[in-house]
Design an enzyme around this catalytic site. Structure first.
Site, PDB file in Angstrom:
ATOM      1  N   ARG A 137       1.369  -1.530  -0.410  1.00  0.00           N
ATOM      2  CA  ARG A 137      -0.174  -0.269  -0.074  1.00  0.00           C
ATOM      3  C   ARG A 137       1.206   1.196   0.046  1.00  0.00           C
ATOM      4  NH1 ARG A 137      -3.935  -0.613   4.732  1.00  0.00           N
ATOM      5  NH2 ARG A 137      -5.096   1.636   3.855  1.00  0.00           N
ATOM      6  N   ASN A 197      -7.845   9.306   6.369  1.00  0.00           N
ATOM      7  CA  ASN A 197      -7.324   8.297   5.259  1.00  0.00           C
ATOM      8  C   ASN A 197      -5.779   8.416   6.364  1.00  0.00           C
ATOM      9  OD1 ASN A 197      -9.181   8.131   3.876  1.00  0.00           O
ATOM     10  ND2 ASN A 197      -8.722   9.920   2.610  1.00  0.00           N
ATOM     11  N   VAL A 198      -5.110   7.946   5.279  1.00  0.00           N
ATOM     12  CA  VAL A 198      -3.146   7.069   6.242  1.00  0.00           C
ATOM     13  C   VAL A 198      -2.237   8.209   5.182  1.00  0.00           C
ATOM     14  CG1 VAL A 198      -3.853   5.315   7.714  1.00  0.00           C
ATOM     15  CG2 VAL A 198      -3.197   4.986   5.285  1.00  0.00           C
ATOM     16  N   ASP A 199      -2.819   8.638   3.709  1.00  0.00           N
ATOM     17  CA  ASP A 199      -1.784   8.908   3.038  1.00  0.00           C
ATOM     18  C   ASP A 199      -2.250  10.521   3.223  1.00  0.00           C
ATOM     19  OD1 ASP A 199      -4.760   8.930   0.492  1.00  0.00           O
ATOM     20  OD2 ASP A 199      -3.846  10.340   1.647  1.00  0.00           O
ATOM     21  N   HIS A 232      -6.463   8.421  11.962  1.00  0.00           N
ATOM     22  CA  HIS A 232      -5.780   7.214  11.848  1.00  0.00           C
ATOM     23  C   HIS A 232      -4.299   6.953  11.557  1.00  0.00           C
ATOM     24  CE1 HIS A 232     -10.213   5.717  10.802  1.00  0.00           C
ATOM     25  NE2 HIS A 232      -9.898   6.105  12.524  1.00  0.00           N
ATOM     26  N   CYS A 290       8.981   1.925  22.604  1.00  0.00           N
ATOM     27  CA  CYS A 290       9.869   1.225  23.721  1.00  0.00           C
ATOM     28  C   CYS A 290      10.688   2.842  24.155  1.00  0.00           C
ATOM     29  CB  CYS A 290      10.949   0.404  23.035  1.00  0.00           C
ATOM     30  SG  CYS A 290      11.828   0.848  21.116  1.00  0.00           S
ATOM     31  N   THR A 311     -16.942   8.550   2.195  1.00  0.00           N
ATOM     32  CA  THR A 311     -16.696   7.702   3.878  1.00  0.00           C
ATOM     33  C   THR A 311     -17.530   7.131   3.997  1.00  0.00           C
ATOM     34  OG1 THR A 311     -15.817   7.347   5.485  1.00  0.00           O
ATOM     35  CG2 THR A 311     -17.195   9.470   5.158  1.00  0.00           C
ATOM     36  N   ASN A 324     -20.397  11.647  -2.333  1.00  0.00           N
ATOM     37  CA  ASN A 324     -19.808  10.621  -2.692  1.00  0.00           C
ATOM     38  C   ASN A 324     -20.522  10.006  -3.645  1.00  0.00           C
ATOM     39  OD1 ASN A 324     -19.496   7.504  -2.295  1.00  0.00           O
ATOM     40  ND2 ASN A 324     -19.524   8.318  -0.025  1.00  0.00           N
TER      41      ASN A 324
HETATM   42  C1  BV8 Z   1     -11.199   2.084  18.599  1.00  0.00           C
HETATM   43  C2  BV8 Z   1      -5.578   2.663   9.599  1.00  0.00           C
HETATM   44  C3  BV8 Z   1     -11.252   1.684  20.939  1.00  0.00           C
HETATM   45  C4  BV8 Z   1      -5.292   1.185   9.001  1.00  0.00           C
HETATM   46  C5  BV8 Z   1      -8.077   2.850   9.132  1.00  0.00           C
HETATM   47  C6  BV8 Z   1     -14.097  -4.701  18.411  1.00  0.00           C
HETATM   48  C7  BV8 Z   1     -12.918  -4.110  19.195  1.00  0.00           C
HETATM   49  C8  BV8 Z   1     -12.570  -2.790  19.414  1.00  0.00           C
HETATM   50  C9  BV8 Z   1     -13.098  -1.838  18.496  1.00  0.00           C
HETATM   51  C10 BV8 Z   1     -14.031  -2.278  17.587  1.00  0.00           C
HETATM   52  C11 BV8 Z   1     -15.060  -3.844  17.656  1.00  0.00           C
HETATM   53  N1  BV8 Z   1     -15.739  -3.836  16.897  1.00  0.00           N
HETATM   54  C12 BV8 Z   1     -16.047  -2.696  16.558  1.00  0.00           C
HETATM   55  C13 BV8 Z   1     -15.121  -1.457  16.920  1.00  0.00           C
HETATM   56  C14 BV8 Z   1     -15.043  -0.114  16.163  1.00  0.00           C
HETATM   57  C15 BV8 Z   1     -14.453   0.154  15.454  1.00  0.00           C
HETATM   58  C16 BV8 Z   1     -15.255  -0.106  14.306  1.00  0.00           C
HETATM   59  O1  BV8 Z   1     -15.695   1.271  14.087  1.00  0.00           O
HETATM   60  N2  BV8 Z   1     -15.256  -0.825  13.262  1.00  0.00           N
HETATM   61  C17 BV8 Z   1     -16.341  -0.854  12.285  1.00  0.00           C
HETATM   62  C18 BV8 Z   1     -15.600  -1.711  11.541  1.00  0.00           C
HETATM   63  C19 BV8 Z   1     -18.120  -1.111  12.862  1.00  0.00           C
HETATM   64  N3  BV8 Z   1     -12.890   0.797  15.744  1.00  0.00           N
HETATM   65  C20 BV8 Z   1     -11.711   0.668  16.497  1.00  0.00           C
HETATM   66  O2  BV8 Z   1     -11.999  -0.399  16.200  1.00  0.00           O
HETATM   67  C21 BV8 Z   1     -11.022   2.496  16.257  1.00  0.00           C
HETATM   68  N4  BV8 Z   1     -10.486   2.005  17.531  1.00  0.00           N
HETATM   69  O3  BV8 Z   1     -12.496   1.461  17.924  1.00  0.00           O
HETATM   70  O4  BV8 Z   1     -10.840   1.731  20.075  1.00  0.00           O
HETATM   71  C22 BV8 Z   1     -11.185   1.017  22.331  1.00  0.00           C
HETATM   72  C23 BV8 Z   1     -11.435   1.691  23.032  1.00  0.00           C
HETATM   73  C24 BV8 Z   1     -10.480   1.155  24.131  1.00  0.00           C
HETATM   74  C25 BV8 Z   1      -9.568   0.507  24.353  1.00  0.00           C
HETATM   75  C26 BV8 Z   1      -9.758   0.046  22.975  1.00  0.00           C
HETATM   76  C27 BV8 Z   1     -10.473   0.166  21.662  1.00  0.00           C
HETATM   77  C28 BV8 Z   1      -9.776   1.778  15.142  1.00  0.00           C
HETATM   78  C29 BV8 Z   1     -10.418   2.153  13.781  1.00  0.00           C
HETATM   79  C30 BV8 Z   1      -9.746   2.887  12.677  1.00  0.00           C
HETATM   80  C31 BV8 Z   1      -8.664   2.112  11.963  1.00  0.00           C
HETATM   81  N5  BV8 Z   1      -8.122   2.040  11.247  1.00  0.00           N
HETATM   82  N6  BV8 Z   1      -7.472   2.848   8.859  1.00  0.00           N
HETATM   83  C32 BV8 Z   1      -4.846   0.730   7.701  1.00  0.00           C
HETATM   84  O5  BV8 Z   1      -5.631   2.138   6.257  1.00  0.00           O
HETATM   85  O6  BV8 Z   1      -4.671   0.105   7.927  1.00  0.00           O
HETATM   86  S1  BV8 Z   1      -9.913   2.147   9.566  1.00  0.00           S
HETATM   87  C33 BV8 Z   1      -9.731   2.522   7.692  1.00  0.00           C
HETATM   88  O7  BV8 Z   1     -11.550   2.683   7.443  1.00  0.00           O
HETATM   89  C34 BV8 Z   1      -8.803   3.440   6.509  1.00  0.00           C
HETATM   90  O8  BV8 Z   1      -8.828   4.624   7.895  1.00  0.00           O
HETATM   91  C35 BV8 Z   1     -10.275   4.257   6.341  1.00  0.00           C
HETATM   92  O9  BV8 Z   1      -9.873   5.452   6.079  1.00  0.00           O
HETATM   93  C36 BV8 Z   1     -11.517   3.843   7.081  1.00  0.00           C
HETATM   94  C37 BV8 Z   1     -12.881   4.129   6.911  1.00  0.00           C
HETATM   95  O10 BV8 Z   1     -12.884   3.885   5.770  1.00  0.00           O
HETATM   96  P1  BV8 Z   1     -13.565   4.771   4.655  1.00  0.00           P
HETATM   97  O11 BV8 Z   1     -12.693   6.416   4.717  1.00  0.00           O
HETATM   98  O12 BV8 Z   1     -14.966   4.913   4.832  1.00  0.00           O
HETATM   99  O13 BV8 Z   1     -13.465   3.742   3.037  1.00  0.00           O
HETATM  100  P2  BV8 Z   1     -14.303   3.055   2.400  1.00  0.00           P
HETATM  101  O14 BV8 Z   1     -14.305   2.050   1.463  1.00  0.00           O
HETATM  102  O15 BV8 Z   1     -15.038   2.357   3.177  1.00  0.00           O
HETATM  103  O16 BV8 Z   1     -15.905   3.537   2.240  1.00  0.00           O
HETATM  104  C38 BV8 Z   1     -14.587   4.619   0.480  1.00  0.00           C
HETATM  105  C39 BV8 Z   1     -16.323   5.543   0.384  1.00  0.00           C
HETATM  106  O17 BV8 Z   1     -15.608   6.614  -0.700  1.00  0.00           O
HETATM  107  C40 BV8 Z   1     -17.421   4.548  -0.208  1.00  0.00           C
HETATM  108  O18 BV8 Z   1     -18.631   5.206   0.586  1.00  0.00           O
HETATM  109  C41 BV8 Z   1     -17.676   5.256  -1.583  1.00  0.00           C
HETATM  110  O19 BV8 Z   1     -18.678   5.401  -2.110  1.00  0.00           O
HETATM  111  C42 BV8 Z   1     -16.647   6.601  -1.383  1.00  0.00           C
HETATM  112  N7  BV8 Z   1     -16.198   6.787  -2.791  1.00  0.00           N
HETATM  113  C43 BV8 Z   1     -15.805   5.688  -3.846  1.00  0.00           C
HETATM  114  N8  BV8 Z   1     -15.352   6.404  -4.782  1.00  0.00           N
HETATM  115  C44 BV8 Z   1     -15.302   7.603  -4.139  1.00  0.00           C
HETATM  116  C45 BV8 Z   1     -15.679   7.673  -3.371  1.00  0.00           C
HETATM  117  N9  BV8 Z   1     -15.867   9.046  -2.594  1.00  0.00           N
HETATM  118  C46 BV8 Z   1     -15.855  10.030  -3.622  1.00  0.00           C
HETATM  119  N10 BV8 Z   1     -15.494  10.371  -4.260  1.00  0.00           N
HETATM  120  C47 BV8 Z   1     -14.796   8.992  -5.308  1.00  0.00           C
HETATM  121  N11 BV8 Z   1     -13.873   8.922  -6.214  1.00  0.00           N
END
Ligand code: BV8
Length: 255
Positions: free
Chosen positions: A76, A108-110, A125, A137, A201, A226
């Site tokens: 990536r 986003n991470v970019d 993120h 560490c 998003t 979107n």
């Molecule tokens: C947290 C970095 C709490 C990494 C990312 C179990 C355990 C713990 C937490 C959870 C759990 N179950 C659920 C959760 C919460 C979880 C969560 O939300 N899960 C979801 C899936 C249900 N969240 C977390 O875990 C967060 N932390 O809650 O901590 C906690 C509290 C105490 C102690 C411990 C923990 C952390 C979440 C962060 C995850 N990391 N990124 C990496 O990138 O590798 S998130 C990742 O998804 C990306 O950053 C991305 O940006 C993000 C969101 O996705 P989108 O940006 O929306 O992208 P997606 O592909 O989904 O959609 C794209 C959209 O663009 C679409 O709508 C499409 O139609 C549109 N599109 C397409 N083309 C275009 C367009 N729009 C405009 N123009 C175009 N041309």
């Protein structure tokens, strides 16, 4: 939200932006799609297609198979390095020049917003280009410049020069807490904004996707950009139904 033509939606969005005192923008992976960076849900094509990004972007996956996760991020990172800001990023940077209190909250991470000229971007993120010690560490984060390390790449991630633990990307994985200061700034911005632009998003990942709901509860007008529907669309007052690389420049034209 009343159905309306794109032209009407653009005019209405422009009127709200002109009247705004504080504009917030929340972006997701869709804003980088036209720069050639796959959206998060599609971050796995080719040899990666058999993996679920939500499973790979976790500490558990990294602990289980550091090389697999490191190699996914290296793949990536290569795509992000090739990417240039697209007209959507450029339009948001121009919007901030016209409305200097505007702030972007990105999932986003970019770094394409910064490359396009946006300033003071709130990054929820992390940053895929940076690496850190997986055991923090020297404190959190213990950032390490990988370009200064030689190691056997086929064996997986480079070792931390301080403690020897494997390095990992400086991103927030599922199950990890978001950086406190960035999240706090995003929450305050969502509470005071009178307009929130939500761009590219799916509105699924929390707590980032809570921001439009928070803004709405505090009286903000929600404008979604979107080409598809998302978890935010029902909340939006105005939906600019098209790619951000097309819709955002058109919005600037009518401003
Ligand atoms: C947290 C970095 C709490 C990494 C990312 C179990 C355990 C713990 C937490 C959870 C759990 N179950 C659920 C959760 C919460 C979880 C969560 O939300 N899960 C979801 C899936 C249900 N969240 C977390 O875990 C967060 N932390 O809650 O901590 C906690 C509290 C105490 C102690 C411990 C923990 C952390 C979440 C962060 C995850 N990391 N990124 C990496 O990138 O590798 S998130 C990742 O998804 C990306 O950053 C991305 O940006 C993000 C969101 O996705 P989108 O940006 O929306 O992208 P997606 O592909 O989904 O959609 C794209 C959209 O663009 C679409 O709508 C499409 O139609 C549109 N599109 C397409 N083309 C275009 C367009 N729009 C405009 N123009 C175009 N041309």
């Amino acid at each position: 939200m009343q159905p309306m033509t794109t032209e009407t939606a653009l005019q209405q969005a422009a009127a709200h932006i002109r009247a705004a005192k504080q504009i917030a923008v929340l972006t997701g992976a869709g804003v980088s799609k036209e720069s050639g960076v796959p959206t998060f849900r599609n971050a796995l094509d080719g040899l990666w297609s058999r993996y679920d990004p939500q499973q790979l972007a976790t500490e558990a996956a990294f602990m289980r198979d550091p090389k697999l996760v490191w190699d996914w991020y290296e793949y990536r990172r290569g795509m992000v390095r090739q990417a240039q800001p697209n007209p959507g990023h450029v339009a948001l940077a121009e919007l901030q020049r016209r409305y200097p209190t505007l702030r972007i909250i990105t999932q986003n991470v970019d770094d394409l917003h910064e490359q396009a000229g946006s300033t003071d971007v709130i990054r929820l993120h992390g940053n895929i280009a940076a690496s850190k010690c997986s055991r923090h560490c020297q404190g959190s984060p213990t950032l390490v410049d990988v370009s200064q390390i030689t190691w056997e790449h086929e064996k997986g991630p480079p070792p931390c020069p301080h403690c020897g633990s494997p390095l990992r990307p400086d991103v927030v994985w599922f199950g990890e807490v978001l950086p406190h200061e960035q999240l706090s700034r995003a929450v305050i911005l969502a509470q005071i904004a009178d307009v929130m632009l939500v761009v590219g998003t799916s509105g699924v990942v929390m707590p980032a996707a809570e921001m439009p709901h928070l803004a709405k509860r505090n009286g903000a007008v929600i404008i979604e950009v979107n080409p598809g529907t998302s978890e935010i669309t029902a909340l939006a007052d105005i939906w600019l139904n098209g790619p951000s690389g097309e819709m955002l420049p058109r919005l600037l034209e009518v401003l």
